[in-house]
Design an enzyme around this catalytic site. Structure first.
Site, PDB file in Angstrom:
ATOM      1  N   GLY A 196       0.800  -1.164   0.161  1.00  0.00           N
ATOM      2  CA  GLY A 196       0.011  -0.086   0.155  1.00  0.00           C
ATOM      3  C   GLY A 196       0.747   1.268  -0.086  1.00  0.00           C
ATOM      4  N   TYR A 224      -4.425 -18.645   5.671  1.00  0.00           N
ATOM      5  CA  TYR A 224      -4.282 -17.343   5.024  1.00  0.00           C
ATOM      6  C   TYR A 224      -4.689 -17.539   3.341  1.00  0.00           C
ATOM      7  CZ  TYR A 224      -2.047 -13.203   2.985  1.00  0.00           C
ATOM      8  OH  TYR A 224      -1.594 -11.894   2.292  1.00  0.00           O
ATOM      9  N   LYS A 253      -7.337 -15.512   0.944  1.00  0.00           N
ATOM     10  CA  LYS A 253      -7.164 -14.824  -0.222  1.00  0.00           C
ATOM     11  C   LYS A 253      -7.789 -15.518  -1.424  1.00  0.00           C
ATOM     12  CE  LYS A 253      -4.655 -11.440   0.832  1.00  0.00           C
ATOM     13  NZ  LYS A 253      -4.879 -10.290   0.668  1.00  0.00           N
ATOM     14  N   SER A 297      -2.503 -13.531  -3.133  1.00  0.00           N
ATOM     15  CA  SER A 297      -1.089 -13.965  -2.760  1.00  0.00           C
ATOM     16  C   SER A 297      -0.618 -15.227  -3.692  1.00  0.00           C
ATOM     17  CB  SER A 297      -1.070 -14.219  -1.159  1.00  0.00           C
ATOM     18  OG  SER A 297       0.274 -14.950  -0.823  1.00  0.00           O
ATOM     19  N   SER A 298       0.666 -15.272  -3.774  1.00  0.00           N
ATOM     20  CA  SER A 298       1.016 -16.666  -4.440  1.00  0.00           C
ATOM     21  C   SER A 298       0.717 -17.962  -3.563  1.00  0.00           C
ATOM     22  CB  SER A 298       2.559 -16.608  -4.833  1.00  0.00           C
ATOM     23  OG  SER A 298       3.401 -16.372  -3.970  1.00  0.00           O
ATOM     24  N   CYS A 299       0.691 -17.878  -2.381  1.00  0.00           N
ATOM     25  CA  CYS A 299       0.358 -19.076  -1.462  1.00  0.00           C
ATOM     26  C   CYS A 299      -1.120 -19.599  -1.842  1.00  0.00           C
ATOM     27  CB  CYS A 299       0.284 -18.585   0.005  1.00  0.00           C
ATOM     28  SG  CYS A 299      -0.967 -17.669   0.588  1.00  0.00           S
ATOM     29  N   HIS A 331       8.624 -12.296   6.938  1.00  0.00           N
ATOM     30  CA  HIS A 331       8.828 -13.247   5.636  1.00  0.00           C
ATOM     31  C   HIS A 331      10.261 -13.559   5.593  1.00  0.00           C
ATOM     32  CE1 HIS A 331       4.729 -12.077   4.601  1.00  0.00           C
ATOM     33  NE2 HIS A 331       4.672 -13.398   4.402  1.00  0.00           N
TER      34      HIS A 331
END
Length: 309
Positions: free
Chosen positions: A17, A137, A141, A108-110, A180
């Protein structure tokens, strides 16, 4: 988007953001709307509705989320799914009710299966089992992506979704329990260099491979898509290249100047074996990342080398 349109950046204090806010200001946008989480609790439906009714934003960058690394995701599983679901439900529905012209939702890529073929294409979504450590999570998403898709299909809402790879950059989270991989490494290497430590401990065996994108590139991609794309398809955002955890450690060691050695704690989880996004779809419509990993590490180290962690 016109320069005087009202643009709401949800999560403007977060890494993504804040990068979007920096970019829009640099591009000359003058009517940006922001609220801290204390000023506006996005989990509160009435508060979100009141905010949208009062401000009437034309565009929304939806980057607000509860985020964290493997440890935080695994410990606070209920908080990660509840908070993120509530935030998404409230913002997406309010954006529809108050006729926002366009919204970009950050996934998110997860969201992709743990054992997805590499590199990961957008169509692999919902084709396999998720990584267990961050499943709550990831499910939240996925729900956000499907919310945007459903509101588009039923109401014609111009809501688009993007899947960033692993991000790093200004305003990253360096807390040991919730950071992370990239940020935790930056913290470890910076402190080790500062304190003259001889050993850095690394979780797992160093074999997992990860892709890293500077958040300024991420913001640039989001801005590009808000201007140039209005379809239903989701887009991966990344560099298209990855490195192993050990390779990342060696790169940081060289750039930061750490002279010690690594100790691998194989009792700790590796996480997903590999997670490289296929970014060919985004590149085919004209966007490509610009900041190399080596350049990015140097930029971040210069920013944090005197930081009180």
């Amino acid at each position: 988007m016109n320069k005087n349109d009202k643009i709401y950046i949800a999560g403007h204090r977060g890494m993504v953001g804040s990068a979007i806010e920096r970019l829009l200001k640099k591009e000359g946008y003058t009517n940006l709307i922001t609220r801290t989480s204390k000023e506006l609790d996005l989990r509160n439906q009435q508060a979100v509705n009141d905010f949208f009714a009062a401000e009437k934003p034309d565009y929304v960058f939806m980057s607000a989320a509860k985020v964290g690394g493997i440890l935080a995701n695994n410990i606070y599983r209920a908080e990660f799914i509840y908070d993120n679901l509530m935030i998404e439900l409230n913002v997406v529905h309010a954006a529809h009710q108050h006729q926002v012209k366009k919204m970009l939702f950050l996934g998110s890529s997860c969201i992709y299966p743990k054992m997805a073929p590499q590199p990961i294409k957008e169509e692999y979504l919902l084709t396999g089992v998720l990584e267990q450590t961050n499943e709550p999570y990831a499910i939240a998403k996925i729900a956000g992506i499907k919310l945007c898709e459903s509101y588009r299909r039923q109401y014609g809402a111009n809501f688009i979704s993007v899947m960033p790879t692993n991000l790093y950059g200004p305003n990253d989270n360096y807390e040991p329990e919730s950071s992370h991989l990239f940020a935790s490494f930056i913290r470890k290497f910076t402190l080790a260099k500062r304190n003259g430590d001889k050993v850095i401990e690394i979780w797992g065996d160093g074999s997992p491979k990860r892709e890293f994108l500077h958040v300024d590139d991420m913001a640039d991609a989001c801005y590009f898509l808000m201007q140039n794309y209005a379809g239903e398809e989701i887009f991966n955002i990344g560099t298209g290249t990855d490195v192993s955890v050990l390779e990342l450690a060696n790169l940081m060691k060289e750039i930061i100047g750490f002279e010690g050695e690594f100790k691998f704690d194989t009792s700790k989880p590796n996480g997903t074996p590999r997670k490289l996004l296929d970014v060919s779809k985004l590149e085919s419509i004209g966007w490509k990342s610009k900041i190399s990993l080596s350049e990015g590490i140097q930029l971040i180290f210069e920013e944090v080398k005197d930081k009180e962690f």
